[in-house]
Design a protein around this motif. Structure first.
Motif: not given
Length: 319
Positions: A290-306
Motif C-alpha cells: 500500500p505504501g508503494i501504491g500511494i507513492i507510485g500513483v501520487v508521485g507519478g502524477l506529480y512527475v507527469m505534471n512537471v
C-alpha cells in the motif's frame, strides 16, 4: 499542496495553429531543436512523447490504473475473506502474502487501488469544477462579486482542511468512498480558485475578449469560448494536482481509521498493519504494497505534471 507554476495565459497551439493572445494564425510547427514536427502528430503529442518526465509519470500511473481495473478480476480471494494461513510471506499461492487474519494482501491491494483512483477522480473533479467556476466568475465579473467570492475563498483557504475532514468524518461515520471523496472535493478547491482567478484577470483585458464581449456574447459564452480555451493547459495541470492531493488526503483519513471500515483501501491497509504491529513482526509484505501504491500513483502524477509544465511552456522545453 503547491499550485502549478504560472504558465503563459495562451495555450500551446495545435500543429499548424498559433494563438498568442489573439486570433489563430497559421504557422509551420517547429521542434525545439529546429526540426519539423511530423505532419501526422499534433505539436502537443510530439513534444509530450519527447519529454521523459511526462512519459515516465504517465507510464507509472497507467501501470497502477491497469492493476486497479484488472487486478480484482484475477484475484483468487475477496479482499476481506479469511482465505488461508496467517502471516504468510509472498508465494505462488499468495502473491503478496497474507495478513495476521489470513486475508490475501494482493486482493486488498488491487481493491485499494480502485478506491484510491475513485477518491482521486471524484474528489479532485469536484474541487476542479468548484475552483474553475469560482475563479472564472470572480476574475471576469470583478467588483462586488469578486469581493464576495474572494472572501469566501480566503475563509475556506485558511481553515485546516485535514482537521475539518477528521471532525466531519468522525461525526458523519462515513460509509463509502464516494462520500469521502465528496467531502474532500468540497474542501480542496480554494487554491485552484485563486489560481484561475489570477489567470482570468490577465486574459479578460486581451483584445479578443473585448471583441467577443462587444459582439453581444454572454459572460458564460465569453468564458467558455475565449478565456477557458486559452487556459486549457493550466486547467489540465491543476486537475492532476487536485487528483493527487485527493488521493493523499483520502489515504490520510483512512490511515487514521476515519474512512469506510466495511471496505478496503490503501490507507486502511496501512492502518491495519500498524495496529497489528506488522513492522515489528517483520511482515513487510503487509504494509509495503500500500505504501508503494500511494507513492507510485501520487508521485507519478506529480512527475507527469512537471513534464507537462515543460511541454506547455516553450521556455522550459528540453532541446
Amino acid at each position: 499542496m503547491a499550485a502549478p507554476r504560472d504558465l503563459e495565459p495562451a495555450t500551446v497551439p495545435q500543429a499548424g495553429v498559433a494563438t498568442v493572445g489573439g486570433p489563430a494564425v497559421a504557422v509551420e510547427p517547429q521542434a525545439a531543436a529546429g526540426a519539423p514536427v511530423p505532419a501526422h502528430r499534433s505539436e502537443f503529442v510530439y513534444f509530450a512523447l519527447r519529454n521523459w518526465k511526462f512519459v515516465l509519470g504517465l507510464g507509472v500511473v497507467l501501470v497502477f490504473l491497469a492493476a486497479a481495473l484488472f487486478g480484482p478480476m484475477i484475484a483468487s480471494h475477496a479482499p476481506l475473506e479469511f482465505s488461508g494461513p496467517t502471516d504468510q510471506p509472498p508465494s505462488s499461492d499468495y502473491w503478496f502474502g497474507t495478513t495476521s487474519f489470513g486475508q490475501d494482501v494482493f486482493a486488498q491491494f488491487v481493491h485499494g487501488l480502485r478506491a484510491a483512483f475513485l477518491v482521486g477522480a471524484v474528489g479532485g473533479g469536484i474541487a476542479w469544477v468548484l475552483g474553475a467556476v469560482v475563479g472564472f466568475t470572480a476574475g471576469y465579473r470583478g467588483g462586488a462579486i469578486d469581493d464576495v467570492l474572494n472572501m469566501l475563498t480566503n475563509v475556506v483557504l485558511v481553515i485546516p482542511t485535514l482537521a475539518i475532514l477528521i471532525i466531519v468524518s468522525a461525526y458523519m461515520n462515513v460509509h463509502s468512498y464516494a462520500v469521502e471523496a465528496v467531502l474532500i472535493g468540497l474542501t480542496s478547491w480554494p487554491w485552484a480558485a485563486r489560481a484561475v482567478r489570477a489567470q482570468t484577470f490577465t486574459l479578460k483585458t486581451r483584445d479578443f475578449v473585448d471583441v467577443a464581449r462587444l459582439s453581444g456574447r454572454s459572460t458564460r459564452q465569453v468564458i467558455a469560448s475565449e478565456i477557458a480555451p486559452n487556459m486549457s493547459s493550466y486547467l489540465l495541470m491543476m486537475f492532476i494536482l487536485l487528483f493527487g492531493g485527493a488521493i493523499l488526503i483520502g489515504a490520510s483519513l483512512d490511515f487514521l481509521g476515519l474512512g469506510p471500515s466495511e471496505s478496503v483501501s490503501l490507507g486502511l491497509m496501512m492502518n491495519n498493519a500498524f495496529l497489528s504491529s506488522a513492522l515489528v513482526l517483520g511482515s513487510w509484505w503487509w504494509f509495503l504494497p500500500p505504501g508503494i501504491g500511494i507513492i507510485g500513483v501520487v508521485g507519478g502524477l506529480y512527475v507527469m505534471n512537471v513534464g507537462l509544465d515543460e511541454v506547455f511552456n516553450p521556455r522550459l522545453r528540453e532541446t
